[in-house]
Design a protein around this motif. Structure first.
Motif, mmCIF file in Angstrom:
data_model
loop_
_atom_site.group_PDB
_atom_site.id
_atom_site.type_symbol
_atom_site.label_atom_id
_atom_site.label_comp_id
_atom_site.label_asym_id
_atom_site.label_seq_id
_atom_site.Cartn_x
_atom_site.Cartn_y
_atom_site.Cartn_z
ATOM 1 N N UNK A 164 -46.977 -9.842 -48.735
ATOM 2 C CA UNK A 164 -48.082 -9.034 -49.265
ATOM 3 C C UNK A 164 -48.803 -8.314 -48.121
ATOM 4 N N UNK A 165 -48.923 -8.982 -46.978
ATOM 5 C CA UNK A 165 -49.545 -8.339 -45.826
ATOM 6 C C UNK A 165 -48.725 -7.148 -45.352
ATOM 7 N N UNK A 166 -47.403 -7.277 -45.402
ATOM 8 C CA UNK A 166 -46.519 -6.170 -45.018
ATOM 9 C C UNK A 166 -46.743 -4.982 -45.953
ATOM 10 N N UNK A 167 -46.803 -5.256 -47.249
ATOM 11 C CA UNK A 167 -47.066 -4.192 -48.228
ATOM 12 C C UNK A 167 -48.424 -3.533 -47.959
ATOM 13 N N UNK A 168 -49.448 -4.348 -47.686
ATOM 14 C CA UNK A 168 -50.783 -3.810 -47.396
ATOM 15 C C UNK A 168 -50.738 -2.878 -46.187
ATOM 16 N N UNK A 169 -50.026 -3.296 -45.148
ATOM 17 C CA UNK A 169 -49.907 -2.483 -43.946
ATOM 18 C C UNK A 169 -49.235 -1.144 -44.254
ATOM 19 N N UNK A 170 -48.171 -1.190 -45.053
ATOM 20 C CA UNK A 170 -47.481 0.037 -45.439
ATOM 21 C C UNK A 170 -48.379 0.970 -46.229
ATOM 22 N N UNK A 171 -49.183 0.402 -47.119
ATOM 23 C CA UNK A 171 -50.126 1.198 -47.922
ATOM 24 C C UNK A 171 -51.189 1.826 -47.014
ATOM 25 N N UNK A 172 -51.652 1.064 -46.015
ATOM 26 C CA UNK A 172 -52.640 1.602 -45.070
ATOM 27 C C UNK A 172 -52.092 2.837 -44.351
ATOM 28 N N UNK A 173 -50.854 2.735 -43.849
ATOM 29 C CA UNK A 173 -50.240 3.877 -43.171
ATOM 30 C C UNK A 173 -50.126 5.073 -44.120
ATOM 31 N N UNK A 174 -49.722 4.807 -45.356
ATOM 32 C CA UNK A 174 -49.546 5.865 -46.353
ATOM 33 C C UNK A 174 -50.885 6.551 -46.656
ATOM 34 N N UNK A 175 -51.937 5.761 -46.854
ATOM 35 C CA UNK A 175 -53.257 6.322 -47.141
ATOM 36 C C UNK A 175 -53.781 7.146 -45.967
ATOM 37 N N UNK A 176 -53.535 6.658 -44.751
ATOM 38 C CA UNK A 176 -53.962 7.396 -43.566
ATOM 39 C C UNK A 176 -53.281 8.758 -43.504
ATOM 40 N N UNK A 177 -51.970 8.787 -43.828
ATOM 41 C CA UNK A 177 -51.229 10.051 -43.822
ATOM 42 C C UNK A 177 -51.794 11.024 -44.853
ATOM 43 N N UNK A 178 -52.103 10.515 -46.040
ATOM 44 C CA UNK A 178 -52.674 11.362 -47.094
ATOM 45 C C UNK A 178 -54.006 11.950 -46.640
ATOM 46 N N UNK A 179 -54.850 11.107 -46.049
ATOM 47 C CA UNK A 179 -56.163 11.543 -45.593
ATOM 48 C C UNK A 179 -56.041 12.616 -44.510
ATOM 49 N N UNK A 180 -55.091 12.420 -43.593
ATOM 50 C CA UNK A 180 -54.923 13.358 -42.477
ATOM 51 C C UNK A 180 -54.449 14.733 -42.944
ATOM 52 N N UNK A 181 -53.884 14.823 -44.132
ATOM 53 C CA UNK A 181 -53.436 16.105 -44.664
ATOM 54 C C UNK A 181 -54.606 17.061 -44.900
ATOM 55 N N UNK A 182 -55.819 16.515 -44.996
ATOM 56 C CA UNK A 182 -57.003 17.332 -45.271
ATOM 57 C C UNK A 182 -57.755 17.725 -43.998
ATOM 58 N N UNK A 183 -57.203 17.343 -42.829
ATOM 59 C CA UNK A 183 -57.832 17.697 -41.558
ATOM 60 C C UNK A 183 -57.359 19.088 -41.132
ATOM 61 N N UNK A 184 -58.271 19.872 -40.606
ATOM 62 C CA UNK A 184 -57.908 21.181 -40.067
ATOM 63 C C UNK A 184 -58.074 21.153 -38.554
ATOM 64 N N UNK A 185 -56.945 21.162 -37.829
ATOM 65 C CA UNK A 185 -56.966 21.157 -36.373
ATOM 66 C C UNK A 185 -56.459 22.515 -35.891
ATOM 67 N N UNK A 186 -57.277 23.269 -35.169
ATOM 68 C CA UNK A 186 -56.844 24.584 -34.686
ATOM 69 C C UNK A 186 -55.521 24.504 -33.928
ATOM 70 N N UNK A 187 -54.603 25.438 -34.254
ATOM 71 C CA UNK A 187 -53.281 25.397 -33.635
ATOM 72 C C UNK A 187 -52.745 26.812 -33.480
ATOM 73 N N UNK A 188 -52.217 27.108 -32.290
ATOM 74 C CA UNK A 188 -51.569 28.395 -32.033
ATOM 75 C C UNK A 188 -50.119 28.134 -31.655
ATOM 76 N N UNK A 189 -49.206 28.697 -32.431
ATOM 77 C CA UNK A 189 -47.775 28.498 -32.179
ATOM 78 C C UNK A 189 -47.374 29.161 -30.867
ATOM 79 N N UNK A 190 -46.756 28.389 -29.986
ATOM 80 C CA UNK A 190 -46.281 28.935 -28.715
ATOM 81 C C UNK A 190 -44.801 29.280 -28.811
ATOM 82 N N UNK A 191 -44.433 30.339 -28.146
ATOM 83 C CA UNK A 191 -43.034 30.789 -28.194
ATOM 84 C C UNK A 191 -42.145 29.811 -27.447
ATOM 85 N N UNK A 192 -40.980 29.514 -28.043
ATOM 86 C CA UNK A 192 -40.028 28.598 -27.422
ATOM 87 C C UNK A 192 -38.940 29.380 -26.691
#
Length: 420
Positions: A171-199
């Motif tokens: 159950x602790x393993x499942x909880x940990x996986x859910x925590x990572x998943x929720x963190x990823x969902x939350x981070x989708x709403x962050x706006x971090x300034x980014x400028x694409x650099x030429x490769x």
């Protein structure tokens, strides 16, 4: 109106990143603690887990690669991808556990994979802070992020121990996986300034060139290189003192009870958190021109540590030695946390955004690689002077004083280099 809001507090994007960090780091800390208890339960051997833990720390060497990636791609997207990847690893681990496979090898593989993701994840976070926070609040912001990491180290054993006994590993393993998943969902709403650099060509040669450029940049930038050396020396001298020295002194030299040992270790963790969260206050009092002073104060505080374990002090009684040792240790833990965060913040201010990920990752990798070396040296010293335990502590004190003098000399021409 917008600038007034920013002056009163942090931006919405930084606050979202902090909440995501709390969820993600707590999930990771809970899992690591639960796995440690599980390995001890099924094998009864602490040395096996120590080996696994050492192996799982190796991926930190790949942090510079994570830094190069953080400078090439959208850092918000990287955080989301890394947290989703961690959740997938944990969920697969749960499925394998559910069908009855709980080998030590499997646990080792999971720990290494999660550490690898973490090594890639950390530079993206550190490089994002300066672009989400106003410069005058950068020390406080770094303090908050470091405080979260320290707090997770305190909360995980408490929560992990309770939950492991109540609900078990799966159950602790499942909880940990859910925590990572929720963190990823939350981070989708962050706006971090980014400028694409030429490769220049394929992604792999581009990243290799970026890595070379990152190391070259750190070496050529005199001030940043000096800060990296300072961070590495602090990790070599002081981190092992807390990881190796303090437990040995409390348990072996002073023969502290489980309760008093736990109180001391808990207070040290609390001092680290307090130092991180009070960074905003200390930032006003610190500067490149007086950094040596804080290192010298740290060296002086090591003196009462040494006095507390002298035969004379130990013969006076347990509690005077214990109180003197713990108080001096708490103050050192708090000050060294403040110094570390300050040095990182100064480097962030001095580094262009396109190099932030690489520079932060290189400093993290170099400084963290020094800690295991220090731990080995401390182990040998404390074993050699087990009867006169104050001698290696005095050696650390002298080393820190030399470091303070050297810091004053090598940074006195850099006063104008650091952002004010």
């Amino acid at each position: 109106m917008e600038s007034q809001i920013k002056r009163k507090g942090f931006s919405k994007d930084f606050n979202l990143m902090v909440v995501g960090q709390i969820i993600s780091i707590l999930g990771s800390a809970l899992l690591r603690f639960a796995l440690s208890l599980y390995v001890l339960d099924i094998t009864g051997r602490a040395d096996l887990f120590a080996v696994l833990f050492a192996i799982s720390s190796v991926p930190i060497l790949l942090a510079p690669l994570g830094g190069a990636i953080a400078d090439r791609f959208n850092r918000r997207n990287l955080m989301v991808i890394f947290d989703f990847t961690s959740s997938i690893i944990v969920f697969i681990f749960f499925v394998v556990l559910a069908i009855g496979n709980s080998s030590i090898l499997l646990i080792g593989v999971v720990m290494v994979l999660l550490s690898l993701v973490s090594a890639m994840y950390a530079p993206a976070v550190m490089a994002s802070i300066p672009v989400l926070v106003e410069e005058e609040k950068l020390e406080q912001a770094n303090g908050i992020v470091n405080g979260i990491q320290a707090l997770s180290g305190v909360a995980a054993p408490v929560l992990g121990g309770i939950l492991y006994g109540m609900i078990g590993l799966k159950v602790l393993v499942i909880m940990s996986g859910v925590f990572f998943f929720l963190s990823a969902i939350l981070e989708m709403f962050i706006n971090i300034p980014f400028s694409q650099r030429e490769m220049n060509g394929h992604i792999i040669p581009t990243l290799v060139n970026d890595l070379k450029g990152g190391f070259s940049y750190v070496v050529k930038q005199s001030f940043i290189f000096k800060c990296m050396i300072l961070a590495a020396l602090l990790n070599l001298l002081l981190t092992p003192l807390f990881v190796v020295g303090v437990p040995i002194i409390l348990r072996v030299t002073m023969q502290s009870s489980d309760t008093l040992y736990g109180i001391a270790m808990g207070l040290i963790d609390f001092a680290t958190i307090l130092g991180a969260l009070s960074m905003g206050y200390f930032a006003k009092k610190m500067g490149i021109n007086n950094l040596y002073f804080w290192i010298f104060v740290t060296a002086l505080l090591i003196v009462p540590m040494a006095i507390s374990v002298t035969p004379l002090m130990l013969n006076i009684g347990y509690y005077p030695s214990y109180i003197l040792f713990v108080v001096s240790t708490l103050l050192i833990a708090m000050i060294i946390t403040v110094i570390s965060i300050y040095v990182i913040t100064v480097v962030q201010k001095e580094t262009p955004n396109e190099n932030l990920g690489k520079v932060m990752a290189i400093i993290i990798a170099v400084s963290q690689c020094m800690a295991p070396i220090g731990q080995i040296l401390y182990g040998l010293l404390f074993e050699a002077f087990s009867i006169q335990i104050y001698i290696p502590i005095i050696m650390v004190c002298v080393s820190m004083m030399v470091m303070a003098i050297a810091t004053k000399k090598i940074l006195r021409f850099e006063e104008g280099a650091a952002a004010k």
